[in-house]
Structures are given as structure tokens and as C-alpha cells.
Design an enzyme around this catalytic site. Structure first.
Site, PDB file in Angstrom:
ATOM      1  N   LYS A   1      -2.291  29.974  26.292  1.00  0.00           N
ATOM      2  CA  LYS A   1      -1.367  29.154  25.489  1.00  0.00           C
ATOM      3  C   LYS A   1      -1.633  29.438  24.009  1.00  0.00           C
ATOM      4  O   LYS A   1      -2.791  29.538  23.589  1.00  0.00           O
ATOM      5  CB  LYS A   1      -1.612  27.678  25.812  1.00  0.00           C
ATOM      6  CG  LYS A   1      -0.666  26.700  25.141  1.00  0.00           C
ATOM      7  CD  LYS A   1      -0.966  25.274  25.619  1.00  0.00           C
ATOM      8  CE  LYS A   1      -0.071  24.233  24.970  1.00  0.00           C
ATOM      9  NZ  LYS A   1      -0.360  22.868  25.433  1.00  0.00           N
TER      10      LYS A   1
ATOM     11  N   SER B   1       3.508  20.081  27.304  1.00  0.00           N
ATOM     12  CA  SER B   1       3.737  21.117  26.317  1.00  0.00           C
ATOM     13  C   SER B   1       3.343  22.513  26.788  1.00  0.00           C
ATOM     14  O   SER B   1       3.804  23.495  26.228  1.00  0.00           O
ATOM     15  CB  SER B   1       2.966  20.787  25.043  1.00  0.00           C
ATOM     16  OG  SER B   1       1.567  20.830  25.267  1.00  0.00           O
TER      17      SER B   1
ATOM     18  N   SER C   1       0.006  17.461  29.383  1.00  0.00           N
ATOM     19  CA  SER C   1       0.598  18.763  29.047  1.00  0.00           C
ATOM     20  C   SER C   1       0.186  19.936  29.931  1.00  0.00           C
ATOM     21  O   SER C   1       0.772  21.010  29.826  1.00  0.00           O
ATOM     22  CB  SER C   1       0.311  19.117  27.586  1.00  0.00           C
ATOM     23  OG  SER C   1       1.169  18.397  26.746  1.00  0.00           O
TER      24      SER C   1
END
Lengths: 96, 512
Positions: free
Chosen positions: B79, B154, B178
Site C-alpha cells: 500500500k 482504504s 481499512s
């Protein structure tokens, strides 16, 4: 608690945001809604409850006091939008 | 079966046996990315050349008989919120579009030391704020199960790349759900470790008391493999826990004898989709058939979790994001234009003799901060900064921030009481399967409420895992969440593995 346009403008200065007219308007509505939802916390009885700032309540984590290399100046400045090789450059700080 | 459909554990075994090279495996994932990521949009950047060079180097070292790291040759996606000295780290924000970290985050350093092959950086909501990945400043990520739907967030890119067969392993972060929420919506496995289990050093901070890095993959076993690599104490992160890391893989296949599974009364309330409820109840029956005792428990303050979270997380965010000032790194507004605008404003105020206006007029430095931040942050980030600054401001601190910290303790105490009676808590991950892209664009509060089942674990610091447990009639994955007491990841993984050993939901893949 109702959020007013005046609140939003004050907080925008605290938060260092230059908001457009449209942003001020939509944030007044959005923050009003969210704060309205959050207001339900008032109904919880929290007398004699200690605040919990962290999930794992560690205290006094010590590190040995030893000299270690730190970030070289060149690297520390490498991502700066403006610098003179020694420090960061900013617009005038004091008004005239 | 193509090699991108194998689990990471299977690929690792083949690599070790010399039946597969890392170059072949890496190339297969790069081919999959080339073929499908234009549609899915999971990655912000992929450096195929660097990945293949790294894979070739690992293959050579293996051939030379060197001892290799525990993920040697396995491709992994990261990420775009964890610093990597070889890579930009943008947080999907215009603010950090060109930011090159001068050091590696501990998690990235561990992946490199484990000889993993870093494939690229995945898309996310800007600064990890959001639950749909629609808040990325750069691109949209689509759910591989239905391209009209959001992957969640997210860590939407992190989940979508695993679901789409573009990476076998993936690193995400979880502040309020997330990792678990996108894992649930994309039909993969995602684990949020205990707060402090994984180092946050070099993780770009959103809400420091809630943020935690964790693994995503297509099976519990793969998630255990990756957690074992990234977990552990780090002197660079004073909030990381100095506790031994159990050998998760060694015990993974031992079922939990006499498992007491808690089902929370408040979780099965109004608003829960009927198909989601049916799948989660069916999953609970699977545990019963395996000898578990199911016990109804209550978490009386759980209904306040979202409200508590949306005071604490934005408050911490407003403080953390104060560092983006256009001075030290990141975006800066056009200073010449800003000075000239300020001069015109001053002239106008002088001409109308507006003394109050003149007094209030920003100094050039303050205006530089304000314009820089207004131009480079997206709407959701600004909303949260404003919300946090409001909750922390004079006059409101006690009513909001301090109050939320007290309710946070009550939420944690509910869990402590529950875990005196049960070993794990089973629940839905989200109330509904994946939602349509744009569905909640104009309703930030509705988007926040999606976090209902996941935020409590962050507030209380508990580990939680999301795993597939069903498919809706329209073919969308449904997730089961298991939660455990602090540092009980070993138990959590064994509990999740019991389910996967007896069901095939995790083997479903989206078409395409």
C-alpha cells in the site's frame, strides 16, 4: 451542537486551510451532520471513567542514550519545495 | 490451474523445491497486471523491470545454495503509505505526489530482508481516509467481482490486487477497518494485528493510536505466513510491543479445542442485510458442527463506536497532518501568485479602510500554509482535518475529544468482559456487500457508518480478521469477521483456519 459558517471559518484558520466559498458552505453542512451524530456520546455516563488515549497503555519507554547518525542535511532537504542547501526557504514571515 | 491462482504458500513450496523460479512467478503476476489492471486499477505504480531484476537475483542466490529469507521469491504488493527508500510514497495524495522517503519503513525493510519481490504500490483513499478508495487523488479502483462496485477501503488496491489475481500477498493498513472491510468486500482474507504487534515506523501517520499494518492474501495460511514476517518489536517505534512472536504457521492447523465463540447481540440489529446475516449465521453453524460452543454476549457500548471513532481519528489526523506545510517536503503553492493575490487583497482593504479586515489578513507564511494545504488535500482529508481541529479547539475539547476517550475505555472494558467468557467473537465485516462506486459520494456520514463492525477493534487495540464466508445472490463476496483479545493472533488464525479447512468460500474467484 449546530455548526455555523463562522465556526467553519475559525476552524479553517486553526487548521491552516484556505477554503473556497463552496468549501465553506459544504463543510458547514457536513460538519453539522457529523457533529450532530457524534453528539450522541453525551448520553453515555462517563463519570469516574478515565480517558483512554491509547489502546496499549505503555508508560515510560526508554531508549539508551547513545549517539547515532542522523539524517544527513542533503537528504533532509532533498524533498523540500525550496531550500538553499543549508535550510528551508519560506516566504516573508513578518508583515511590513 | 495457472500459477497466479496458486496460494503464496504453494508457490513458496515450489520455489523451494526448484520447480518454479521467482522470475517465472513474478512474470506471471506482471502479465496478469498487464492484462487486467487497466480495468481494476489496483496499482498506482508497478516497476516490472526492478521486480524481475530482484527475482533473478533471488533465483541466482538460491541456485548458489545461499540461505534465503522466509518469503524468498514471492511477489508482494505494498500500500502506498509505507515508506520505501527505493520508491515514491504518495499516500494517494497530491501533497506527496513526488515524495521520496529517505529511509525504509520497518515493514518494507522486513519484506526486503525476507527476500520478497516488491511488485508495486497499491491505490488507497488519500492518507488512508475513507472506505471506498474513491478518495485517491490519482485513480479509481474497481472491485474485481463487479467493476461497477467499489473495492472498499482504504486499502482498496491492496484487497483488489489479491482478489484479481494480480499479487499473492499484499500489505495494507487498518485504522478503522481499512484492511478488514476491503478484504470482506473483495472476498479475500485480511488481518488487522493487535495495536503494537507490527511496527509503525515509516508508516505515514493518519491516527497514531489506531493505525496498524497488516497482511492480505487469499487464504488464512498465506496471511499467517506474511504476519510472521512483519510482526515483532521495533525499538524505532515506542508503541510497538516487546512480546515474542509465536510461530503462527506451526500451530495453524491445530483446531481450537473447546472453542467458545461469542456472538454479539447488538451486531444483528436493524440495518444488517438479510443475505449477509444468513451467511454469517451459517458460518457460525460451521463452528458449532466443529464442536464450538456458541454464546450470545453483549457489547453494550458498541453502538457508540462509530461516534467515538469519528472524534478520535480526525482529532489525531488533524494533528498528524499539520506537518504538511509546504516547507519541509511535499507540495507547495505558487508563491509568487500567492503574494500577488495577498497584495491585491491588502490594497482593496486599504482602499475601503477596513481596519478589521487588515488586522485579520494572513501573513504571507500563513497564507502559504493555507493555500498549499487547500490545493493539495482532497475533500475527505479536509473534512477530517476540520472535524478534528473543531473537536480539539478551545471550548469543545471536553465535550468531544475527552468524552470520546472515556467512551473508548468503556468500549474496551466491554471487550475485556466478553473475552472472559469467550475465546473469539464472530460478526459480519460490513452490513452489506460491496456498494456501487459513487453511491455514497454525497453522504460522508453514510460512508462512516460502513465502519460499524470494524472500528471497535481499533479503539480497543484488538486483532481482527476478515475471511470470505459466502456469496450474495448477485455474486458478491460476504465476509466473516473474527476478533480476539490483544496479542491472541495465534488463536485468531487457528480459529479462521478451522473455518477454511471445512469450507470452500475462499476458493471462489471473480470471473475475468
Amino acid at each position: 451542537m449546530a455548526i455555523t459558517r463562522d465556526d467553519v471559518e475559525k476552524v479553517a484558520l486553526l487548521a491552516r486551510l484556505e477554503l473556497s466559498e463552496a468549501e465553506i458552505e459544504s463543510l458547514t453542512t457536513d460538519l453539522g451532520q457529523i457533529v450532530g451524530y457524534v453528539d450522541q456520546l453525551a448520553e453515555v455516563d462517563t463519570d469516574h471513567v478515565e480517558p483512554m488515549a491509547h489502546a496499549i497503555e505503555l508508560h515510560n519507554v526508554f531508549a539508551d542514550d547513545v549517539v547515532r547518525p542522523s539524517l544527513p542535511r542533503e537528504q533532509a532537504l532533498a524533498n523540500a519545495p525550496s531550500h538553499n542547501g543549508k535550510g528551508y526557504l519560506v516566504p516573508p514571515v513578518l508583515g511590513d | 490451474m495457472s500459477i497466479t491462482e496458486q496460494s503464496a504458500t504453494e508457490s513458496l513450496a515450489l520455489l523451494k523445491q526448484g520447480e518454479l523460479t521467482s522470475v517465472e512467478l513474478t512474470q506471471a503476476y506482471l502479465d496478469a497486471i498487464n492484462a487486467r489492471d487497466e480495468q481494476i486499477g489496483a496499482f498506482l505504480r508497478v516497476d516490472g523491470e526492478a521486480a524481475l531484476a530482484r527475482a533473478a537475483e533471488i533465483d541466482q542466490r538460491r541456485q548458489a545454495g545461499e540461505t534465503l529469507g522466509e518469503l524468498a521469491g514471492l511477489p508482494i504488493a505494498v500500500k502506498d503509505v509505507l515508506c520505501d527508500s527505493d520508491e515514491r510514497t504518495t499516500c494517494a495524495s497530491k501533497m506527496l505526489e513526488d515524495f521520496r522517503p529517505p529511509y525504509d519503513s520497518t515493514v518494507v525493510a522486513k519484506l526486503k530482508a525476507a527476500d520478497a519481490v516488491l511488485l508495486g504500490r497499491t491505490n488507497m483513499d488519500e492518507f488512508a481516509m475513507g472506505g471506498s478508495t474513491e478518495n485517491s487523488a490519482f485513480k479509481l479502483t474497481r472491485n474485481p467481482w463487479d467493476l461497477q462496485r467499489a473495492p472498499g477501503g482504504s486499502s482498496g488496491g491492496a484487497a483488489a490486487c489479491v482478489a484479481g489475481g494480480l499479487a499473492p500477498l499484499s500489505i495494507g493498513t487498518d485504522t478503522g477497518g481499512s484492511i478488514r472491510q476491503p478484504a470482506g468486500l473483495c472476498g479475500v482474507v485480511g488481518l488487522k494485528p493487535t495495536y503494537g504487534r507490527v511496527s509503525r515506523y515509516g508508516l505515514v501517520a493518519f491516527a497514531s493510536s489506531l493505525d496498524q499494518v497488516g497482511p492480505l492474501a487469499s487464504s488464512v495460511e498465506d496471511v499467517a505466513l506474511l504476519l510472521a514476517t512483519i510482526a515483532g518489536h521495533d525499538p524505532q517505534d515506542s508503541t510497538s510491543l516487546d512480546a515474542p512472536v509465536p510461530d503462527y504457521l506451526a500451530t495453524l492447523n491445530k483446531p481450537l479445542d473447546g472453542l467458545r465463540l461469542g456472538v454479539v447481540r447488538e451486531h444483528f440489529a436493524e440495518g444488517l442485510d438479510a443475505e449477509v446475516e444468513a451467511s454469517v449465521r451459517e458460518a457460525i453453524k460451521v463452528y458449532e458442527s466443529l464442536g464450538a460452543t456458541v454464546k450470545e454476549i453483549s457489547l453494550p457500548h458498541s453502538k457508540y463506536a462509530v461516534a467515538t471513532y469519528y472524534v478520535i481519528a480526525p482529532s489525531e489526523a488533524s494533528s498528524n497532518l499539520a506537518r504538511y506545510d509546504g516547507v519541509h517536503y511535499g507540495y507547495r503553492t505558487d508563491v509568487a501568485k500567492m503574494i500577488s493575490d495577498l497584495d491585491s487583497e491588502r490594497k482593496e482593504l486599504e482602499e475601503t479602510d477596513d481596519k478589521e479586515g487588515l488586522e485579520k489578513l494572513d501573513t504571507p507564511l500563513v497564507r502559504m500554509y493555507r493555500r498549499t494545504r487547500d490545493e493539495a488535500f482532497g475533500p475527505e482529508v479536509k473534512r477530517r482535518i476540520m472535524l478534528g481541529a473543531y473537536a480539539l479547539s478551545a471550548g469543545y475539547y471536553d465535550a468531544y475529544y475527552l468524552k470520546a476517550l472515556k467512551v473508548r475505555r468503556l468500549i474496551r472494558q466491554d471487550f475485556d468482559a466478553a473475552f472472559a467468557e469467550v475465546d473469539l467473537i464472530a460478526s459480519p465485516v460490513t452490513a452489506e456487500p460491496a456498494f456501487k462506486i459513487g453511491q455514497m459520494a454525497d453522504d460522508p456520514l453514510a460512508m462512516y457508518l460502513v465502519d460499524l463492525y470494524t472500528v471497535s477493534a481499533n479503539l480497543a487495540g484488538l486483532p481482527g480478521i476478515s475471511l470470505p464466508c459466502g456469496l450474495s445472490k448477485s455474486g458478491l463476496p460476504i465476509g466473516l469477521q473474527l476478533q480476539a483479545p490483544p496479542l491472541a493472533e495465534e488463536k485468531l488464525l487457528r480459529g479462521a483456519q478451522m473455518f477454511q479447512a471445512h469450507t470452500d468460500w475462499h476458493k471462489n474467484k471473480p470471473e475475468g
